[in-house]
Design an enzyme around this catalytic site. Structure first.
Site, PDB file in Angstrom:
ATOM      1  NE  ARG A   1      26.407  35.227  32.656  1.00 32.18           N
ATOM      2  CZ  ARG A   1      27.116  36.171  33.267  1.00 32.18           C
ATOM      3  NH1 ARG A   1      27.413  36.045  34.542  1.00 32.18           N
ATOM      4  NH2 ARG A   1      27.546  37.230  32.618  1.00 32.18           N
TER       5      ARG A   1
ATOM      6  CG  ASP B   1      28.802  37.697  40.701  1.00 35.09           C
ATOM      7  OD1 ASP B   1      29.160  38.765  41.240  1.00 35.09           O
ATOM      8  OD2 ASP B   1      28.929  37.487  39.483  1.00 35.09           O
TER       9      ASP B   1
ATOM     10  CG  ASP C   1      38.419  40.668  41.832  1.00 34.28           C
ATOM     11  OD1 ASP C   1      39.434  40.839  42.504  1.00 34.28           O
ATOM     12  OD2 ASP C   1      38.464  40.248  40.665  1.00 34.28           O
TER      13      ASP C   1
HETATM   14  P1  5GP Z   1      35.307  44.050  41.396  1.00 34.22           P
HETATM   15  O1  5GP Z   1      34.666  45.308  40.895  1.00 34.22           O
HETATM   16  O2  5GP Z   1      35.045  43.774  42.855  1.00 34.22           O
HETATM   17  O3  5GP Z   1      36.766  44.000  41.065  1.00 34.22           O
HETATM   18  O4  5GP Z   1      34.709  42.862  40.554  1.00 34.22           O
HETATM   19  C1  5GP Z   1      33.434  42.436  40.768  1.00 34.22           C
HETATM   20  C2  5GP Z   1      32.802  41.831  39.544  1.00 34.22           C
HETATM   21  O5  5GP Z   1      33.773  41.254  38.664  1.00 34.22           O
HETATM   22  C3  5GP Z   1      31.916  40.706  39.972  1.00 34.22           C
HETATM   23  O6  5GP Z   1      30.593  41.150  40.148  1.00 34.22           O
HETATM   24  C4  5GP Z   1      32.045  39.722  38.833  1.00 34.22           C
HETATM   25  O7  5GP Z   1      31.085  40.017  37.860  1.00 34.22           O
HETATM   26  C5  5GP Z   1      33.418  39.953  38.290  1.00 34.22           C
HETATM   27  N1  5GP Z   1      34.413  39.000  38.847  1.00 34.22           N
HETATM   28  C6  5GP Z   1      35.315  39.212  39.835  1.00 34.22           C
HETATM   29  N2  5GP Z   1      36.067  38.124  40.075  1.00 34.22           N
HETATM   30  C7  5GP Z   1      35.607  37.173  39.233  1.00 34.22           C
HETATM   31  C8  5GP Z   1      35.976  35.803  39.007  1.00 34.22           C
HETATM   32  O8  5GP Z   1      36.857  35.195  39.636  1.00 34.22           O
HETATM   33  N3  5GP Z   1      35.261  35.161  38.046  1.00 34.22           N
HETATM   34  C9  5GP Z   1      34.274  35.756  37.311  1.00 34.22           C
HETATM   35  N4  5GP Z   1      33.662  35.011  36.408  1.00 34.22           N
HETATM   36  N5  5GP Z   1      33.910  37.037  37.502  1.00 34.22           N
HETATM   37  C10 5GP Z   1      34.562  37.734  38.451  1.00 34.22           C
HETATM   38 MG    MG Z   2      28.902  40.588  39.133  1.00 35.88          MG
END
Ligand code: 5GP
Ligand code: MG
Length: 181
Positions: free
Chosen positions: A171, A106, A109
Site C-alpha cells: 500500500r 480505490d 472491479d
Molecule cells: P469488486 O467488489 O468491485 O470486485 O472489488 C473491489 C475491491 O476489491 C476494491 O475495493 C479493492 O479493495 C479490491 N480490488 C479489486 N481489484 C484489485 C486489484 O487489482 N488490486 C488490489 N490490490 N485490490 C483490488
Molecule cells: Mg477497496
C-alpha cells in the site's frame, strides 16, 4: 519507480507512475469542484479503508468546497481474487443521515463492493449517493450503478501500490505496479 517489487510470493512490475496518477486525480478533483461548488449542504467524502486512504488524501486537498470526511472499512478480496462477499470490518465513523455522500473508492472491479456500499449509504439515510473511484476495470464491471467519477481505467490485471495491497503489503508505494506474468 523500482524495477520490481516483491510482496509475499509474487513479483510486481511498474504500471502507472506517480505523476500520471496525480494528473488523473487533478482532473477528477476539477470535476468534483465544478459539481459541488454550489452545494447547499457540505457533502461527505466516504473513504473506504484501507485501499482508498492515499487517494482520498490526494483528492481532498484538491477540493475547494466545504466537505466532511467519514470512513468505513469493508473487505472482499482474498489474495488476488474478489470473493464476491463483502464483510463490514469497521462501521461508519459518522452519520450519513440527510447527507450528500461521495463514496471514495480505490478501485471498482466486479462492482460487488460498490453495489453494497451504495446500499449501505442509502440505508443510512443519505439523500444523494455518488461514486468516485481512482480506478475502474471496465471489462470486468458488471453492475448498473454509474461510477460517476473515475480517475483511470485499466484492463483486468491485479495491481498494487498507491493504497492498494496484496495480502496487506504494497500500500505504501506511490506508483502503481502490476502482477508480473
Ligand atoms: P469488486 O467488489 O468491485 O470486485 O472489488 C473491489 C475491491 O476489491 C476494491 O475495493 C479493492 O479493495 C479490491 N480490488 C479489486 N481489484 C484489485 C486489484 O487489482 N488490486 C488490489 N490490490 N485490490 C483490488
Ligand atoms: Mg477497496
Amino acid at each position: 519507480m523500482k524495477p520490481e517489487i516483491k510482496l509475499h510470493d509474487k513479483t510486481f512490475v511498474p504500471f502507472i507512475p506517480y505523476e500520471k496518477i496525480i494528473a488523473a486525480i487533478d482532473q477528477v478533483a476539477e470535476k468534483l469542484n465544478a459539481d459541488y461548488k454550489d452545494s447547499e449542504v457540505p457533502p461527505v467524502l466516504l473513504c473506504i479503508l484501507n485501499g482508498s486512504i492515499m487517494f482520498t488524501g490526494e483528492l481532498m486537498k484538491r477540493l475547494d468546497f466545504n466537505c466532511e470526511l467519514i470512513s468505513m472499512k469493508v473487505s472482499s478480496y482474498d489474495g488476488t481474487e474478489s470473493t464476491g462477499k463483502i464483510r463490514q470490518v469497521m462501521g461508519l465513523t459518522g452519520s450519513l443521515k440527510g447527507k450528500r455522500v461521495i463514496i471514495v473508492e480505490d478501485i471498482v472491479d466486479t462492482g460487488n463492493t460498490i453495489d453494497s456500499l451504495v446500499s449501505i449509504a442509502r440505508g443510512e439515510g443519505a439523500t444523494d449517493v455518488k461514486v468516485c473511484s481512482m480506478l475502474l476495470k471496465p471489462d470486468v464491471y458488471k453492475k448498473n450503478i454509474p461510477i460517476d467519477y473515475v480517475a483511470m481505467r485499466i484492463p483486468n490485471d491485479f495491481i498494487v501500490g498507491f493504497g492498494l495491497d496484496y495480502n496487506d503489503l504494497g500500500r505504501n508505494y506511490k506508483d502503481i505496479y502490476v502482477l508480473k506474468q
